[in-house]
Design a protein around this motif. Structure first.
Motif, mmCIF file in Angstrom:
data_model
loop_
_atom_site.group_PDB
_atom_site.id
_atom_site.type_symbol
_atom_site.label_atom_id
_atom_site.label_comp_id
_atom_site.label_asym_id
_atom_site.label_seq_id
_atom_site.Cartn_x
_atom_site.Cartn_y
_atom_site.Cartn_z
ATOM 1 N N VAL A 124 -9.977 2.488 -5.314
ATOM 2 C CA VAL A 124 -9.093 3.346 -4.534
ATOM 3 C C VAL A 124 -7.910 3.738 -5.413
ATOM 4 C CG1 VAL A 124 -7.589 3.554 -2.526
ATOM 5 C CG2 VAL A 124 -9.726 2.281 -2.347
ATOM 6 N N ILE A 125 -7.712 5.041 -5.577
ATOM 7 C CA ILE A 125 -6.583 5.568 -6.347
ATOM 8 C C ILE A 125 -5.898 6.640 -5.500
ATOM 9 C CG2 ILE A 125 -5.845 6.759 -8.452
ATOM 10 C CD1 ILE A 125 -8.365 5.700 -9.816
ATOM 11 N N VAL A 126 -4.585 6.532 -5.362
ATOM 12 C CA VAL A 126 -3.803 7.531 -4.638
ATOM 13 C C VAL A 126 -2.971 8.300 -5.652
ATOM 14 C CG1 VAL A 126 -2.078 7.949 -2.851
ATOM 15 C CG2 VAL A 126 -3.733 6.088 -2.575
ATOM 16 N N LEU A 127 -3.074 9.621 -5.601
ATOM 17 C CA LEU A 127 -2.381 10.493 -6.548
ATOM 18 C C LEU A 127 -1.316 11.312 -5.833
ATOM 19 C CD1 LEU A 127 -5.496 11.877 -8.462
ATOM 20 C CD2 LEU A 127 -4.022 9.985 -9.163
ATOM 21 N N PHE A 152 -0.770 4.766 -6.560
ATOM 22 C CA PHE A 152 -1.306 3.433 -6.276
ATOM 23 C C PHE A 152 -2.726 3.344 -6.811
ATOM 24 C CE2 PHE A 152 -4.129 0.876 -3.626
ATOM 25 C CZ PHE A 152 -3.543 -0.372 -3.760
ATOM 26 N N ALA A 153 -3.074 2.172 -7.321
ATOM 27 C CA ALA A 153 -4.447 1.888 -7.737
ATOM 28 C C ALA A 153 -4.717 0.421 -7.452
ATOM 29 C CB ALA A 153 -4.645 2.194 -9.222
ATOM 30 N N ASN A 154 -5.829 0.128 -6.776
ATOM 31 C CA ASN A 154 -6.132 -1.271 -6.496
ATOM 32 C C ASN A 154 -6.708 -1.943 -7.744
ATOM 33 O OD1 ASN A 154 -8.672 -0.115 -6.531
ATOM 34 N ND2 ASN A 154 -9.403 -1.162 -4.687
ATOM 35 N N GLU A 155 -6.968 -3.247 -7.651
ATOM 36 C CA GLU A 155 -7.426 -4.007 -8.819
ATOM 37 C C GLU A 155 -8.729 -3.454 -9.371
ATOM 38 O OE1 GLU A 155 -7.674 -8.039 -7.578
ATOM 39 O OE2 GLU A 155 -5.497 -8.376 -7.603
ATOM 40 N N LEU A 185 -8.519 9.024 -4.010
ATOM 41 C CA LEU A 185 -9.782 9.046 -4.738
ATOM 42 C C LEU A 185 -10.499 7.724 -4.486
ATOM 43 C CD1 LEU A 185 -11.528 10.555 -6.904
ATOM 44 C CD2 LEU A 185 -10.274 9.261 -8.624
ATOM 45 N N HIS A 186 -11.719 7.823 -3.978
ATOM 46 C CA HIS A 186 -12.531 6.654 -3.647
ATOM 47 C C HIS A 186 -13.776 6.710 -4.528
ATOM 48 C CE1 HIS A 186 -15.433 4.692 -0.526
ATOM 49 N NE2 HIS A 186 -15.040 3.820 -1.425
#
Length: 365
Positions: A164-167, A175-178, A262-263
């Protein structure tokens, strides 16, 4: 009860302390938080105050709340106190500001002078900053609460085995998860590009950037209709099947800056532990679960029988039992039920093999 850990509960706590110290000319202060339903408190920050005095203040506030059922009539009411030091010689006087941040949360800002050093005009100065202190305490609590919610959401997203990435609207990573960081570290299919991201294949990079710009810079009419609409792209890799990327536009923020989420799913990711958990939930035996997993991976019943080193008729007998337990009638239905039922929790966090042997159907054996 929790003692302070040496770090400010919030960067603004220091600003609040400085203002109170400057205005009241006090020598020490502490900020505590109290649960009005339980005898619990936290010393969230303090300045120049002995530990025993900070704890004594917090305990007395708790007693006032819990034992005497005392709650300030006004949220910003300040109450005076007078203590004798542990050595029997020092004396401390001061006052505590109370702020009802939530129905069950009380913030207490205590300021203190030592040996009767309080200036004569401190009461006038106190009244001048009463409202400011109350407003600042409320903002501190809301910020603390919101950061806790964001932290919980981040922890939740890190539990799942997908990216998961938030732009932001400018394409920078918010934000980007591990899992996203791990994928970007590998840099195959998707990689970092400064503060943003890009695909490793040139043509895919063009398509990805076009999709991000389209979703981030839609006009006002599009904003109300495009939010949540997904664009699906394949991001080719050098040594594996393409990543599957879904892009969706998030609703605009208060500042009017739209963001894109972005998934990304890796089709080559390990699914056996996840399928195994679901099969156990359906009450499948280990052999039936193995057969189901082979079918999910794309094998025919003959191929699954060969992989399991059993006769074709034996495999078909197992398959009939799988159909009964999963309430399906065809292999295509079985694969659809299993794929739709997978929750992509990281394999390392899944239950042990004997952790769940319940059945999704009351009649399953």
């Amino acid at each position: 009860m929790n003692a302070p850990n040496g770090h400010s509960w919030h960067p603004e706590t220091g600003r609040l302390f400085r203002l109170v110290i400057d205005q009241l000319q006090c020598t020490m202060c502490t900020l505590t938080i109290h649960d009005t339903h339980h005898a619990e408190y936290d010393i969230v920050d303090m300045f120049n105050m002995p530990d025993y005095l900070a704890n004594r203040l917090a305990i007395d506030i708790d007693k006032s709340i819990q034992i005497d059922a005392w709650i300030p009539e006004k949220s910003n009411q300040a109450v005076s106190f007078d203590y004798e030091g542990d050595d029997g010689q020092d004396r401390f006087c001061g006052l505590t500001y109370y702020c009802r941040a939530d129905p069950t949360v009380l913030l207490a800002l205590s300021v203190c002078w030592q040996d009767g050093s309080a200036p004569d005009e401190w009461r006038d100065r106190r009244e001048a900053i009463d409202a400011w202190v109350d407003a600042h305490l409320r903002l501190l609590w809301r910020s603390h609460r919101d950061r806790g919610r964001v932290g919980s959401l981040e922890h939740t997203l890190n539990l799942f085995d997908f990216t998961v990435i938030v732009l932001a609207a400018d394409g920078n990573i918010l934000f980007a998860n591990e899992q996203a960081h791990a994928l970007l570290d590998v840099g195959d299919g998707l990689r970092r590009a400064g503060h943003s991201i890009t695909a490793t294949d040139f043509d895919d990079a063009v398509r990805l950037q076009t999709a991000i710009q389209h979703l981030s810079h839609s006009d006002e009419q599009t904003k109300s209709t495009d939010a949540g609409v997904a664009t699906v792209l394949l991001l080719r890799r050098a040594n594996a099947r393409p990543l599957v990327a879904s892009l969706a536009r998030m609703p605009p923020t208060a500042r009017g800056s739209a963001a894109t989420v972005l998934h990304v799913i890796d089709p080559d990711g390990e699914t056996r532990p996840l399928v195994g958990e679901l099969c156990r939930a359906f009450g499948l035996t280990p052999t039936e679960a193995t057969l189901a997993h082979h079918l999910v991976e794309g094998l025919t019943i003959d191929g699954a029988a060969q992989a399991m080193r059993i006769q074709r008729q034996t495999a078909r007998a197992y398959l009939k039992q799988v159909f009964v337990k999963t309430d399906t009638h065809r292999q295509a239905d079985l694969v659809r039920v299993i794929l739709n039922g997978i929750v992509p929790i990281k394999a390392s966090l899944s239950l042990p093999a004997n952790g769940g042997n319940g059945s999704a159907r009351s009649g399953a054996k």
